[in-house]
Design an enzyme around this catalytic site. Sequence first.
Site, PDB file in Angstrom:
ATOM      1  CG  ASN A 400      -1.840   1.225   0.967  1.00  0.00           C
ATOM      2  OD1 ASN A 400      -1.864   1.884   0.235  1.00  0.00           O
ATOM      3  ND2 ASN A 400      -3.303   0.838   1.649  1.00  0.00           N
ATOM      4  CG  ASP A 401       1.966   2.768   3.746  1.00  0.00           C
ATOM      5  OD1 ASP A 401       0.947   3.286   3.135  1.00  0.00           O
ATOM      6  OD2 ASP A 401       1.713   2.188   4.498  1.00  0.00           O
ATOM      7  CB  VAL A 402       6.072   0.304  -0.918  1.00  0.00           C
ATOM      8  CG1 VAL A 402       6.331   0.794   0.571  1.00  0.00           C
ATOM      9  CG2 VAL A 402       5.601  -0.567  -0.971  1.00  0.00           C
TER      10      VAL A 402
END
Length: 472
Positions: A400-402
């Site tokens: 998600n964040d990456v």
Amino acid sequence: MSAFQANATAIAYLISAVLFIFALRGLSSPESSRKGNLLGILGMVIAIAATVLSPQIVTYGWIIGAVALGGGIGYVIARRIAMTAMPQLVAGFHSLVGMAAVLVAAAALLNPSAFGITDGLGRIFLASRIEMSLGAAIGAITFSGSVIAFLKLQGLMSGTPILLPARHPINLALAIAIIGLIVAFGLSEGAAAGGGNLLWWLIAASFVIGFLLIIPIGGADMPVVISMLNSYSGWAAAGIGFTLQNSALIVTGALVGSSGAILSYIMCKGMNRSFISVIAGGFGGDGGGGPTGQRPERPHKKGSADDAAFILKNAGSVIVVPGYGMAVAQAQHAVRELADRLKSAGVSVKYAIHPVAGRMPGHMNVLLAEANVPYDEVFELDDINNAFSTADVAFVIGANDVTNPVAKTDPDSPIYGMPILDVERAKTILFVKRSLSPGYAGVDNELFYRDNVMMLFGDAKKMTEAIIKTLD
């Protein structure tokens, strides 16, 4: 101890130290990691054997009992632990190293003559007092910090930052107190001169600051925390080595401490964050827009396993982007099987790994290696990012964040400036995720709502197996 015995022990320790260096060199690459592990094991066996066979050992009862107990527990853990629980296991092991340093320092304080660090009148040598206090302080911080990291990773404590009021002044005051206690203990002459209580206060203050340092750190920073605690545990082990006058332990601790510090720097660079900002904590503390149930519904494309199978089998090139969602679902073997199916149909398949994907450094590499994914198909961020623009499909599994584009577009975002995988440049993106909820950073992923993105909601393993079934 005779000169021959002393020289033999020194040579054995030197050999083990060289093997540890080669082990670290081997662990720097997936292709040589197995060999690196074997060299590390051999070095540790030699170091333990040299220590146990030393004529300074007068009884083997306690040693045999401790080895049997510790080895038995370690064997059971190694057999039962799931790969998804590896980060918290590492944190737990770090805590044991820290507590060992504290206990050795306490034992040396209570019986300095047994350690050979006293002048015979109960006064501990100055160098030994410095070594004891530093080892005890670092060990206590490592223990309490690792306990908090374990609780967060295990889900027994919230992974979001816990921001205590006035935490920075409190931490600063504790840090000054710890430095003052180290100096005061160094100026004392140990327990015989009434300085023993200073060490106990030092240990207590270090325990407290260890808790306070890790509590405000959010889950998104956990890879850095793990590598940081790894470094701490190494320096704690080096402190034990000085107290025990064991050169092998000093060298080993220094290797672990320095390599952990370098890894922490690499992790921070991979997140575009400074080491100090991670220690200060609070990453993702107010991002994300509230609980999942309160998020406004935004237009997005929802697909099925049949849709994904059709897209994948008609693709010429696919880049798989694994994340923590793959780890939680233990989907690595299913992902490998899907890749094999696609490759047999003439589709080019590669894997893209972000430095901080998962919950500890190398988490995704370990999972893919467990599934026997060929090393030459796995690429780091800098080596794969340009390939997304020519890829037909990016198959994202919980990363998600990456993969969040706001890291490049929104200066107000807490992840702004963090290098990400450029999956949005692929022609089609298949994103496997349980829901539209944000990642550990608490930031909504703008990728979910792009025109070239199809969301595949569900358990990563079940969804991947369903796609394989459709392909067959």
